[in-house]
Scaffold this active site. Structure first.
Site, mmCIF file in Angstrom:
data_model
loop_
_atom_site.group_PDB
_atom_site.id
_atom_site.type_symbol
_atom_site.label_atom_id
_atom_site.label_comp_id
_atom_site.label_asym_id
_atom_site.label_seq_id
_atom_site.Cartn_x
_atom_site.Cartn_y
_atom_site.Cartn_z
ATOM 1 C CE LYS A 191 -62.463 50.951 50.736
ATOM 2 N NZ LYS A 191 -63.509 49.919 50.703
ATOM 3 N NE ARG B 87 -66.112 52.945 45.549
ATOM 4 C CZ ARG B 87 -66.295 53.446 46.912
ATOM 5 N NH1 ARG B 87 -65.217 54.428 47.113
ATOM 6 N NH2 ARG B 87 -66.671 52.648 47.812
HETATM 7 P P1 ADP Z 1 -67.555 51.656 51.179
HETATM 8 O O1 ADP Z 1 -66.131 51.980 51.996
HETATM 9 O O2 ADP Z 1 -68.461 50.725 51.870
HETATM 10 O O3 ADP Z 1 -67.343 50.933 50.006
HETATM 11 P P2 ADP Z 1 -67.726 54.616 50.647
HETATM 12 O O4 ADP Z 1 -67.947 55.045 51.831
HETATM 13 O O5 ADP Z 1 -66.237 54.515 49.960
HETATM 14 O O6 ADP Z 1 -68.261 52.966 50.941
HETATM 15 O O7 ADP Z 1 -68.481 55.144 49.483
HETATM 16 C C1 ADP Z 1 -69.776 55.306 49.386
HETATM 17 C C2 ADP Z 1 -70.601 55.648 48.314
HETATM 18 O O8 ADP Z 1 -69.999 56.759 47.806
HETATM 19 C C3 ADP Z 1 -70.117 54.664 47.045
HETATM 20 O O9 ADP Z 1 -71.109 53.677 47.015
HETATM 21 C C4 ADP Z 1 -70.443 55.580 45.915
HETATM 22 O O10 ADP Z 1 -71.838 55.950 45.666
HETATM 23 C C5 ADP Z 1 -69.841 57.067 46.387
HETATM 24 N N1 ADP Z 1 -68.275 57.100 46.311
HETATM 25 C C6 ADP Z 1 -67.224 57.012 47.284
HETATM 26 N N2 ADP Z 1 -66.037 57.195 46.701
HETATM 27 C C7 ADP Z 1 -66.199 57.369 45.259
HETATM 28 C C8 ADP Z 1 -65.549 57.385 44.150
HETATM 29 N N3 ADP Z 1 -64.344 57.468 44.124
HETATM 30 N N4 ADP Z 1 -65.986 57.416 42.910
HETATM 31 C C9 ADP Z 1 -67.241 57.592 42.809
HETATM 32 N N5 ADP Z 1 -68.047 57.230 43.639
HETATM 33 C C10 ADP Z 1 -67.773 57.231 45.133
HETATM 34 P P1 ADP Z 2 -64.678 50.080 54.308
HETATM 35 O O1 ADP Z 2 -64.222 51.401 54.652
HETATM 36 O O2 ADP Z 2 -63.499 49.150 53.449
HETATM 37 O O3 ADP Z 2 -65.814 50.165 53.565
HETATM 38 P P2 ADP Z 2 -65.109 49.800 57.395
HETATM 39 O O4 ADP Z 2 -63.818 50.382 57.820
HETATM 40 O O5 ADP Z 2 -66.244 50.787 57.154
HETATM 41 O O6 ADP Z 2 -64.799 49.338 55.728
HETATM 42 O O7 ADP Z 2 -65.326 48.642 58.126
HETATM 43 C C1 ADP Z 2 -66.468 47.928 57.700
HETATM 44 C C2 ADP Z 2 -67.245 47.082 58.744
HETATM 45 O O8 ADP Z 2 -66.413 46.047 59.484
HETATM 46 C C3 ADP Z 2 -67.207 48.177 60.184
HETATM 47 O O9 ADP Z 2 -68.292 47.882 60.865
HETATM 48 C C4 ADP Z 2 -65.950 47.732 61.038
HETATM 49 O O10 ADP Z 2 -66.169 47.966 62.288
HETATM 50 C C5 ADP Z 2 -65.646 46.436 60.502
HETATM 51 N N1 ADP Z 2 -64.489 45.850 60.568
HETATM 52 C C6 ADP Z 2 -63.376 46.565 60.174
HETATM 53 N N2 ADP Z 2 -62.047 45.883 60.354
HETATM 54 C C7 ADP Z 2 -62.709 44.793 60.881
HETATM 55 C C8 ADP Z 2 -61.803 43.629 61.498
HETATM 56 N N3 ADP Z 2 -60.478 43.378 61.204
HETATM 57 N N4 ADP Z 2 -62.487 42.496 61.800
HETATM 58 C C9 ADP Z 2 -63.820 42.605 62.070
HETATM 59 N N5 ADP Z 2 -64.470 43.740 61.659
HETATM 60 C C10 ADP Z 2 -63.787 44.704 61.254
#
Ligand code: ADP
Ligand code: ADP
Length: 217
Positions: A13, A88
């Site tokens: 994302k 979320r």
């Molecule tokens: P990822 O993309 O790896 O799921 P995020 O960076 O979006 O992680 O979120 C990291 C943490 O921040 C989540 O595990 C949660 O603790 C908090 N968080 C982010 N967005 C929300 C939300 N909309 N509601 C509640 N907690 C959130």
């Molecule tokens: P999210 O915000 O959904 O938690 P991220 O954008 O942070 O996910 O991506 C998680 C990890 O996967 C990062 O290390 C990113 O570089 C990698 N990644 C993202 N898109 C791809 C893809 N299409 N193929 C392989 N790795 C990816």
């Protein structure tokens, strides 16, 4: 365009949000980034959020919703935005719907990034983030040319505490229990479009932009 990105942790994302927001010329609003900035700066919001983030739980809705409401009221979000990581859970989605309605607007589309759990774990275990500009890298799938340094700004890369294996498992459970119900919520409203988020980053971006075109983006 008013857009939400949804998908499990590690789906890509944040990675796609950078490109899609630039393509649509709308601000990217990533709640995880805002929380991490506040934790880093030691603000009251950061202190309140930290313990939940460290354990992989959701930050309570009253904290999260107030923060997003304030952000959506800023001028740059008046004509469109891309939300990454919010809503979320269903209560957050219902509040967002009401907040936008009160502002005389509504979401245009919810883009779901579809990837399986194994791929998510591979992605999260190698994720590295730039401390300076926030760019997201991966040690194997999207490595910077110099280990530990961001190609864009020279900043230091770090591994998020919540990308440890035991926390990742819990975050996937939280996703399944609390966030996955949003798929049906938005499908019922005719707003959901899902794309295959596997394969090279550029291919996923292309699929995303093509899908958004069908919704006027
Ligand atoms: P990822 O993309 O790896 O799921 P995020 O960076 O979006 O992680 O979120 C990291 C943490 O921040 C989540 O595990 C949660 O603790 C908090 N968080 C982010 N967005 C929300 C939300 N909309 N509601 C509640 N907690 C959130
Ligand atoms: P999210 O915000 O959904 O938690 P991220 O954008 O942070 O996910 O991506 C998680 C990890 O996967 C990062 O290390 C990113 O570089 C990698 N990644 C993202 N898109 C791809 C893809 N299409 N193929 C392989 N790795 C990816």
């Amino acid at each position: 365009m008013r857009l939400v990105l949804v998908g499990p942790p590690g789906a890509g994302k944040g990675t796609q949000a950078q490109f899609i927001a630039a393509h649509l010329a709308v601000p990217k609003i990533s709640t995880g980034d805002i929380f991490r900035e506040n934790v880093g700066a030691g603000t009251e919001l950061g202190v309140a959020a930290k313990k939940y983030m460290d354990s992989g739980d959701l930050v309570p809705d009253e904290i999260t919703i107030a923060m997003v409401r304030d952000r959506l009221a800023e001028d740059d979000a008046a004509d469109g935005f891309l939300l990454d990581g919010f809503p979320r859970n269903v209560p957050q989605a219902e509040t967002l719907e009401k907040t936008l309605h009160d502002m005389g607007s509504a979401l245009d589309v919810v883009l779901e990034l579809v990837v399986d759990d194994e791929e998510v774990i591979r992605r999260l275990s190698g994720r590295r983030t730039c401390r300076n500009c926030g760019h997201i890298w991966h040690v194997d799938f999207d490595p910077p040319s110099q280990e530990g340094r961001c190609d864009h700004c020279g900043g230091e890369l770090f591994q998020r505490d919540d990308d440890r294996p035991e926390t990742v498992r819990h975050r996937l459970e939280v996703y399944a229990a609390q966030t996955a119900p949003l798929i049906a919520f938005y499908a019922e409203r005719g707003l959901l479009v899902g794309i295959d988020a596997t394969g090279p980053v550029d291919d996923v971006t292309e699929r995303a932009i093509e899908a958004l075109h069908r919704y006027g983006g």
